[in-house]
Each structure stands twice: as structure tokens, then as C-alpha cells.
Write a protein that holds these residues in place. Structure first.
Motif, PDB file in Angstrom:
ATOM      1  N   TYR A  80       0.802  -1.221   0.000  1.00  0.00           N
ATOM      2  CA  TYR A  80       0.000   0.000   0.000  1.00  0.00           C
ATOM      3  C   TYR A  80       0.840   1.278   0.000  1.00  0.00           C
ATOM      4  O   TYR A  80       0.296   2.352  -0.185  1.00  0.00           O
ATOM      5  N   VAL A  81       2.152   1.196   0.186  1.00  0.00           N
ATOM      6  CA  VAL A  81       2.976   2.403   0.122  1.00  0.00           C
ATOM      7  C   VAL A  81       2.979   2.974  -1.289  1.00  0.00           C
ATOM      8  O   VAL A  81       3.245   4.164  -1.484  1.00  0.00           O
ATOM      9  N   GLU A  82       2.653   2.158  -2.280  1.00  0.00           N
ATOM     10  CA  GLU A  82       2.619   2.610  -3.671  1.00  0.00           C
ATOM     11  C   GLU A  82       1.223   3.010  -4.131  1.00  0.00           C
ATOM     12  O   GLU A  82       1.071   3.521  -5.223  1.00  0.00           O
ATOM     13  N   HIS A  83       0.210   2.767  -3.320  1.00  0.00           N
ATOM     14  CA  HIS A  83      -1.170   3.015  -3.739  1.00  0.00           C
ATOM     15  C   HIS A  83      -1.676   4.370  -3.275  1.00  0.00           C
ATOM     16  O   HIS A  83      -1.269   4.880  -2.237  1.00  0.00           O
ATOM     17  N   ILE A  93      -7.561   3.775  -3.335  1.00  0.00           N
ATOM     18  CA  ILE A  93      -7.428   2.305  -3.413  1.00  0.00           C
ATOM     19  C   ILE A  93      -7.420   1.720  -2.005  1.00  0.00           C
ATOM     20  O   ILE A  93      -8.071   0.695  -1.741  1.00  0.00           O
ATOM     21  N   ILE A  94      -6.713   2.357  -1.094  1.00  0.00           N
ATOM     22  CA  ILE A  94      -6.675   1.881   0.293  1.00  0.00           C
ATOM     23  C   ILE A  94      -8.074   1.959   0.899  1.00  0.00           C
ATOM     24  O   ILE A  94      -8.524   1.025   1.564  1.00  0.00           O
ATOM     25  N   PHE A  95      -8.780   3.051   0.633  1.00  0.00           N
ATOM     26  CA  PHE A  95     -10.140   3.221   1.148  1.00  0.00           C
ATOM     27  C   PHE A  95     -11.066   2.120   0.622  1.00  0.00           C
ATOM     28  O   PHE A  95     -11.856   1.544   1.379  1.00  0.00           O
ATOM     29  N   LEU A  96     -10.971   1.798  -0.658  1.00  0.00           N
ATOM     30  CA  LEU A  96     -11.807   0.732  -1.221  1.00  0.00           C
ATOM     31  C   LEU A  96     -11.503  -0.616  -0.567  1.00  0.00           C
ATOM     32  O   LEU A  96     -12.418  -1.403  -0.290  1.00  0.00           O
ATOM     33  N   ASP A  97     -10.229  -0.880  -0.320  1.00  0.00           N
ATOM     34  CA  ASP A  97      -9.875  -2.128   0.363  1.00  0.00           C
ATOM     35  C   ASP A  97     -10.359  -2.138   1.806  1.00  0.00           C
ATOM     36  O   ASP A  97     -10.709  -3.192   2.343  1.00  0.00           O
ATOM     37  N   LEU A  98     -10.420  -0.976   2.456  1.00  0.00           N
ATOM     38  CA  LEU A  98     -10.995  -0.898   3.802  1.00  0.00           C
ATOM     39  C   LEU A  98     -12.489  -1.221   3.755  1.00  0.00           C
ATOM     40  O   LEU A  98     -12.999  -1.950   4.605  1.00  0.00           O
ATOM     41  N   VAL A  99     -13.175  -0.682   2.757  1.00  0.00           N
ATOM     42  CA  VAL A  99     -14.605  -0.958   2.611  1.00  0.00           C
ATOM     43  C   VAL A  99     -14.838  -2.450   2.355  1.00  0.00           C
ATOM     44  O   VAL A  99     -15.799  -3.031   2.849  1.00  0.00           O
ATOM     45  N   LEU A 100     -13.930  -3.079   1.617  1.00  0.00           N
ATOM     46  CA  LEU A 100     -14.036  -4.518   1.330  1.00  0.00           C
ATOM     47  C   LEU A 100     -13.518  -5.382   2.480  1.00  0.00           C
ATOM     48  O   LEU A 100     -13.477  -6.596   2.375  1.00  0.00           O
ATOM     49  N   HIS A 101     -13.119  -4.735   3.575  1.00  0.00           N
ATOM     50  CA  HIS A 101     -12.641  -5.416   4.788  1.00  0.00           C
ATOM     51  C   HIS A 101     -11.413  -6.295   4.541  1.00  0.00           C
ATOM     52  O   HIS A 101     -11.316  -7.412   5.061  1.00  0.00           O
ATOM     53  N   LYS A 102     -10.474  -5.798   3.766  1.00  0.00           N
ATOM     54  CA  LYS A 102      -9.219  -6.532   3.555  1.00  0.00           C
ATOM     55  C   LYS A 102      -8.288  -6.236   4.727  1.00  0.00           C
ATOM     56  O   LYS A 102      -7.988  -5.081   5.025  1.00  0.00           O
ATOM     57  N   HIS A 103      -7.856  -7.294   5.401  1.00  0.00           N
ATOM     58  CA  HIS A 103      -7.048  -7.109   6.608  1.00  0.00           C
ATOM     59  C   HIS A 103      -5.706  -6.444   6.310  1.00  0.00           C
ATOM     60  O   HIS A 103      -5.147  -5.770   7.159  1.00  0.00           O
ATOM     61  N   GLN A 104      -5.188  -6.594   5.099  1.00  0.00           N
ATOM     62  CA  GLN A 104      -3.925  -5.946   4.758  1.00  0.00           C
ATOM     63  C   GLN A 104      -4.064  -4.421   4.804  1.00  0.00           C
ATOM     64  O   GLN A 104      -3.155  -3.733   5.257  1.00  0.00           O
ATOM     65  N   TYR A 125      -6.171  -2.696   6.670  1.00  0.00           N
ATOM     66  CA  TYR A 125      -6.262  -2.298   8.071  1.00  0.00           C
ATOM     67  C   TYR A 125      -4.883  -2.314   8.735  1.00  0.00           C
ATOM     68  O   TYR A 125      -4.552  -1.425   9.503  1.00  0.00           O
ATOM     69  N   ARG A 126      -4.083  -3.327   8.438  1.00  0.00           N
ATOM     70  CA  ARG A 126      -2.729  -3.381   9.002  1.00  0.00           C
ATOM     71  C   ARG A 126      -1.901  -2.197   8.524  1.00  0.00           C
ATOM     72  O   ARG A 126      -1.134  -1.620   9.290  1.00  0.00           O
ATOM     73  N   HIS A 127      -2.049  -1.841   7.259  1.00  0.00           N
ATOM     74  CA  HIS A 127      -1.303  -0.693   6.723  1.00  0.00           C
ATOM     75  C   HIS A 127      -1.666   0.587   7.479  1.00  0.00           C
ATOM     76  O   HIS A 127      -0.789   1.332   7.901  1.00  0.00           O
ATOM     77  N   ILE A 128      -2.961   0.839   7.637  1.00  0.00           N
ATOM     78  CA  ILE A 128      -3.412   2.064   8.302  1.00  0.00           C
ATOM     79  C   ILE A 128      -3.024   2.075   9.778  1.00  0.00           C
ATOM     80  O   ILE A 128      -2.479   3.051  10.290  1.00  0.00           O
ATOM     81  N   LEU A 129      -3.288   0.983  10.470  1.00  0.00           N
ATOM     82  CA  LEU A 129      -3.099   0.955  11.919  1.00  0.00           C
ATOM     83  C   LEU A 129      -1.639   0.867  12.353  1.00  0.00           C
ATOM     84  O   LEU A 129      -1.246   1.467  13.349  1.00  0.00           O
ATOM     85  N   PHE A 130      -0.813   0.123  11.615  1.00  0.00           N
ATOM     86  CA  PHE A 130       0.551  -0.121  12.075  1.00  0.00           C
ATOM     87  C   PHE A 130       1.623   0.604  11.269  1.00  0.00           C
ATOM     88  O   PHE A 130       2.673   0.936  11.803  1.00  0.00           O
ATOM     89  N   ASN A 131       1.388   0.834   9.994  1.00  0.00           N
ATOM     90  CA  ASN A 131       2.446   1.398   9.163  1.00  0.00           C
ATOM     91  C   ASN A 131       2.212   2.854   8.787  1.00  0.00           C
ATOM     92  O   ASN A 131       3.138   3.539   8.390  1.00  0.00           O
ATOM     93  N   ARG A 132       1.003   3.335   8.905  1.00  0.00           N
ATOM     94  CA  ARG A 132       0.729   4.715   8.519  1.00  0.00           C
ATOM     95  C   ARG A 132       0.573   5.638   9.721  1.00  0.00           C
ATOM     96  O   ARG A 132       1.075   6.742   9.718  1.00  0.00           O
ATOM     97  N   LEU A 133      -0.139   5.195  10.734  1.00  0.00           N
ATOM     98  CA  LEU A 133      -0.326   6.009  11.937  1.00  0.00           C
ATOM     99  C   LEU A 133       0.836   5.801  12.896  1.00  0.00           C
ATOM    100  O   LEU A 133       1.498   4.773  12.875  1.00  0.00           O
ATOM    101  N   ASP A 134       1.065   6.791  13.744  1.00  0.00           N
ATOM    102  CA  ASP A 134       2.085   6.641  14.775  1.00  0.00           C
ATOM    103  C   ASP A 134       1.646   5.562  15.755  1.00  0.00           C
ATOM    104  O   ASP A 134       0.540   5.599  16.281  1.00  0.00           O
ATOM    105  N   VAL A 164     -15.505   2.258  10.453  1.00  0.00           N
ATOM    106  CA  VAL A 164     -15.603   0.877   9.982  1.00  0.00           C
ATOM    107  C   VAL A 164     -16.870   0.212  10.519  1.00  0.00           C
ATOM    108  O   VAL A 164     -17.559  -0.503   9.793  1.00  0.00           O
ATOM    109  N   VAL A 165     -17.191   0.462  11.773  1.00  0.00           N
ATOM    110  CA  VAL A 165     -18.419  -0.104  12.350  1.00  0.00           C
ATOM    111  C   VAL A 165     -19.639   0.437  11.616  1.00  0.00           C
ATOM    112  O   VAL A 165     -20.583  -0.307  11.309  1.00  0.00           O
ATOM    113  N   LEU A 166     -19.646   1.729  11.297  1.00  0.00           N
ATOM    114  CA  LEU A 166     -20.752   2.302  10.531  1.00  0.00           C
ATOM    115  C   LEU A 166     -20.867   1.672   9.144  1.00  0.00           C
ATOM    116  O   LEU A 166     -21.966   1.350   8.691  1.00  0.00           O
TER     117      LEU A 166
END
Length: 99
Positions: A37-40, A44-55, A57-66, A83-85
Motif C-alpha cells: 500500500y505504500v505505492e497506492h 485504493i486503500i479506502f476501497l480495500d478498507l470498505v471490502l474489509h481486507k485485513h492488509q 487495516y494493518r497498513h493504516i493501523l501499524f504502518n501509517r499512523l504513529d 468501519v463499524v458504521l
């Protein structure tokens, strides 16, 4: 930082070489690209979040945010609420179309 495919820790997800060329890092554990996802673009990341792809979520939670070990970041709380909404809306639409 972690590998978005297997969840194992990695030192970095990409390297910047001469001339500004970005080279993605491979995970030692699973031999996959550590974070594709560093290249996307964010769309694209948002669409994968909507599709509930765990990769994604890992990118956002562990590699993008502090990463913080003690407190939950407000951005993580906002993302979790969103995500719950989305999940509730998706399930409501499935029920509506099914019956």
C-alpha cells in the motif's frame, strides 16, 4: 512497522534509492512485499478498507499512523467508528435486498 500479509515485524516497508526511486521491502518471514500500500493512492486503500481486507487495516493501523503502546490514538478510534458504521450499513443493505 509490520508486514501487511503475515503481521510479522519488519524494519522498514520501503527504501529510497538514488534519484528518488522507491524500492519496496520484502518480508523475511513470508517473502511477500511487506506493505504494497505504500505505492497506492488513498482511494485504493479506502476501497480495500470498505471490502474489509485485513492488509489495508494493518497498513493504516501499524504502518501509517504513529504506533502507541499505551493509549489508543484518536485517529484509530475515528477509523474504528467509521468501519463499524460501514459494516452496519452493509449488513442493513444485505438484509433489505435479501428479504
Amino acid at each position: 512497522m509490520i508486514c501487511v500479509e503475515c503481521g510479522e515485524p519488519v524494519n522498514d516497508t520501503y527504501r529510497i534509492l538514488e534519484g528518488g526511486v522507491i524500492r519496496v521491502t520484502r518480508c523475511e518471514s513470508c517473502k511477500q512485499v511487506a506493505d504494497r500500500y505504500v505505492e497506492h493512492e488513498f482511494v485504493i486503500i479506502f476501497l480495500d478498507l470498505v471490502l474489509h481486507k485485513h492488509q489495508a487495516y494493518r497498513h493504516i493501523l501499524f504502518n501509517r499512523l504513529d504506533y502507541q503502546e499505551t493509549l489508543i490514538s484518536p485517529r484509530i478510534l475515528q477509523l474504528s467508528f467509521f468501519v463499524v458504521l460501514l459494516d452496519a450499513y452493509h449488513k442493513t443493505q444485505l438484509r433489505h435486498m435479501g428479504g
